[in-house]
Design a protein around this motif. Sequence first.
Motif, PDB file in Angstrom:
ATOM      1  N   ARG A  58       0.831  -1.216   0.000  1.00 39.06           N
ATOM      2  CA  ARG A  58       0.000   0.000   0.000  1.00 39.06           C
ATOM      3  C   ARG A  58       0.862   1.261   0.000  1.00 39.06           C
ATOM      4  N   ASP A  59       2.137   1.115  -0.370  1.00 42.60           N
ATOM      5  CA  ASP A  59       3.088   2.236  -0.457  1.00 42.60           C
ATOM      6  C   ASP A  59       3.367   2.906   0.886  1.00 42.60           C
ATOM      7  N   ILE A  60       3.289   2.125   1.956  1.00 40.50           N
ATOM      8  CA  ILE A  60       3.673   2.627   3.270  1.00 40.50           C
ATOM      9  C   ILE A  60       5.148   2.324   3.453  1.00 40.50           C
ATOM     10  N   ASP A  61       5.892   3.294   3.944  1.00 36.05           N
ATOM     11  CA  ASP A  61       7.345   3.213   4.036  1.00 36.05           C
ATOM     12  C   ASP A  61       7.782   2.267   5.149  1.00 36.05           C
ATOM     13  N   VAL A  62       7.949   1.007   4.789  1.00 28.40           N
ATOM     14  CA  VAL A  62       8.548  -0.006   5.676  1.00 28.40           C
ATOM     15  C   VAL A  62       9.518  -0.801   4.811  1.00 28.40           C
ATOM     16  N   ASN A  63      10.496  -1.376   5.426  1.00 26.75           N
ATOM     17  CA  ASN A  63      11.433  -2.244   4.713  1.00 26.75           C
ATOM     18  C   ASN A  63      11.215  -3.651   5.253  1.00 26.75           C
ATOM     19  N   PRO A  64      10.385  -4.435   4.599  1.00 21.30           N
ATOM     20  CA  PRO A  64       9.977  -5.725   5.173  1.00 21.30           C
ATOM     21  C   PRO A  64      11.007  -6.835   5.074  1.00 21.30           C
ATOM     22  N   THR A  65      12.266  -6.510   4.916  1.00 17.78           N
ATOM     23  CA  THR A  65      13.277  -7.555   4.761  1.00 17.78           C
ATOM     24  C   THR A  65      13.915  -7.977   6.072  1.00 17.78           C
ATOM     25  N   ARG A  66      13.656  -7.266   7.157  1.00 20.16           N
ATOM     26  CA  ARG A  66      14.296  -7.610   8.429  1.00 20.16           C
ATOM     27  C   ARG A  66      13.255  -7.958   9.487  1.00 20.16           C
ATOM     28  N   CYS A  67      13.565  -9.020  10.237  1.00 21.19           N
ATOM     29  CA  CYS A  67      12.653  -9.424  11.309  1.00 21.19           C
ATOM     30  C   CYS A  67      13.347 -10.458  12.197  1.00 21.19           C
ATOM     31  N   LYS A  68      14.444 -10.057  12.827  1.00 19.80           N
ATOM     32  CA  LYS A  68      15.168 -10.982  13.696  1.00 19.80           C
ATOM     33  C   LYS A  68      14.376 -11.265  14.970  1.00 19.80           C
ATOM     34  N   LYS A  69      14.681 -12.393  15.588  1.00 18.30           N
ATOM     35  CA  LYS A  69      14.066 -12.689  16.878  1.00 18.30           C
ATOM     36  C   LYS A  69      14.391 -11.563  17.852  1.00 18.30           C
ATOM     37  N   ALA A  70      13.391 -11.166  18.633  1.00 21.77           N
ATOM     38  CA  ALA A  70      13.484 -10.103  19.633  1.00 21.77           C
ATOM     39  C   ALA A  70      13.630  -8.716  19.013  1.00 21.77           C
ATOM     40  N   SER A  71      13.300  -8.588  17.737  1.00 23.51           N
ATOM     41  CA  SER A  71      13.300  -7.262  17.120  1.00 23.51           C
ATOM     42  C   SER A  71      11.926  -6.623  17.304  1.00 23.51           C
ATOM     43  N   VAL A  72      11.892  -5.313  17.117  1.00 27.68           N
ATOM     44  CA  VAL A  72      10.652  -4.554  17.264  1.00 27.68           C
ATOM     45  C   VAL A  72      10.485  -3.657  16.043  1.00 27.68           C
ATOM     46  N   TRP A  73       9.327  -3.735  15.436  1.00 30.38           N
ATOM     47  CA  TRP A  73       8.948  -2.789  14.389  1.00 30.38           C
ATOM     48  C   TRP A  73       8.054  -1.748  15.022  1.00 30.38           C
ATOM     49  N   GLU A  74       8.455  -0.484  14.940  1.00 29.76           N
ATOM     50  CA  GLU A  74       7.624   0.621  15.424  1.00 29.76           C
ATOM     51  C   GLU A  74       6.812   1.126  14.233  1.00 29.76           C
ATOM     52  N   LEU A  75       5.527   0.870  14.253  1.00 29.21           N
ATOM     53  CA  LEU A  75       4.653   1.349  13.192  1.00 29.21           C
ATOM     54  C   LEU A  75       4.000   2.641  13.661  1.00 29.21           C
ATOM     55  N   HIS A  76       4.352   3.723  13.019  1.00 29.80           N
ATOM     56  CA  HIS A  76       3.825   5.038  13.379  1.00 29.80           C
ATOM     57  C   HIS A  76       2.444   5.210  12.764  1.00 29.80           C
ATOM     58  N   VAL A  77       1.492   5.601  13.599  1.00 29.15           N
ATOM     59  CA  VAL A  77       0.105   5.738  13.160  1.00 29.15           C
ATOM     60  C   VAL A  77      -0.258   7.223  13.123  1.00 29.15           C
ATOM     61  N   VAL A  78      -0.752   7.660  11.970  1.00 28.76           N
ATOM     62  CA  VAL A  78      -1.205   9.035  11.785  1.00 28.76           C
ATOM     63  C   VAL A  78      -2.578   8.988  11.135  1.00 28.76           C
ATOM     64  N   GLY A  79      -3.530   9.663  11.739  1.00 25.43           N
ATOM     65  CA  GLY A  79      -4.867   9.704  11.163  1.00 25.43           C
ATOM     66  C   GLY A  79      -5.523   8.342  11.040  1.00 25.43           C
ATOM     67  N   GLY A  80      -5.232   7.438  11.966  1.00 27.12           N
ATOM     68  CA  GLY A  80      -5.873   6.131  11.976  1.00 27.12           C
ATOM     69  C   GLY A  80      -5.287   5.113  11.015  1.00 27.12           C
ATOM     70  N   THR A  81      -4.114   5.422  10.450  1.00 25.94           N
ATOM     71  CA  THR A  81      -3.466   4.466   9.548  1.00 25.94           C
ATOM     72  C   THR A  81      -1.953   4.507   9.749  1.00 25.94           C
ATOM     73  N   VAL A  82      -1.282   3.434   9.404  1.00 25.15           N
ATOM     74  CA  VAL A  82       0.177   3.396   9.524  1.00 25.15           C
ATOM     75  C   VAL A  82       0.774   4.337   8.483  1.00 25.15           C
ATOM     76  N   SER A  83       1.648   5.239   8.940  1.00 27.40           N
ATOM     77  CA  SER A  83       2.315   6.160   8.012  1.00 27.40           C
ATOM     78  C   SER A  83       3.675   5.618   7.578  1.00 27.40           C
ATOM     79  N   HIS A  84       4.396   4.982   8.511  1.00 26.17           N
ATOM     80  CA  HIS A  84       5.694   4.393   8.204  1.00 26.17           C
ATOM     81  C   HIS A  84       6.125   3.505   9.360  1.00 26.17           C
ATOM     82  N   GLY A  85       7.171   2.724   9.111  1.00 31.32           N
ATOM     83  CA  GLY A  85       7.684   1.831  10.137  1.00 31.32           C
ATOM     84  C   GLY A  85       9.176   1.992  10.320  1.00 31.32           C
ATOM     85  N   VAL A  86       9.623   1.782  11.551  1.00 28.23           N
ATOM     86  CA  VAL A  86      11.044   1.851  11.887  1.00 28.23           C
ATOM     87  C   VAL A  86      11.429   0.536  12.560  1.00 28.23           C
TER      88      VAL A  86
END
Length: 162
Positions: free
Chosen positions: A119-147
């Motif tokens: 949906r063209d939301i700025d996330v890089n879905p290539t990383r997901c190690k055990k014990a990692s955390v994706w911070e999904l920033h929510v603006v206006g009721g939808t995810v704007s980007h992820g860190v």
Amino acid sequence: MLYLVRHASAGDRRAWRGDDSARPLDPMGHAQAEAIAAALASAPILRVLSSPSVRCVQTIEPLAAKLGMDIEISAELAEGADGWRTEALVERLCGEAGDSVLCSHGDVIPEVLWRLSYRDIDVNPTRCKKASVWELHVVGGTVSHGVYRSPRSLGARLEDLT
């Protein structure tokens, strides 16, 4: 903010005897869980959700204890969960006040990230190690980007095991 947490280290799946959903964290995983709790404890978290798997629940138990909250078990976060149902859960949580933590697995989290990136939301879905955390920033009721935050950036170290 939505925090997507991949469960912490739980040893080798192939070495585990019995139902995989009962596989617990190993010593490194417990140290990682404490690091996650320390990193997220000051956030304005109102809900803590987990896959029914023991390793996921144990990963966020220290955080829930620090926050004085119960962990909500969610089938939408279980290993092998239907991506549409997990995506719908994320969308519902985006519409709620306050931050939520969702602990899940190495198949579920990348699926959510791929759906967001589609949906063209700025996330890089290539990383997901055990014990990692994706911070999904929510603006206006939808995810704007992820860190992405790696386990190392959260402070989990081998020295913590001694």
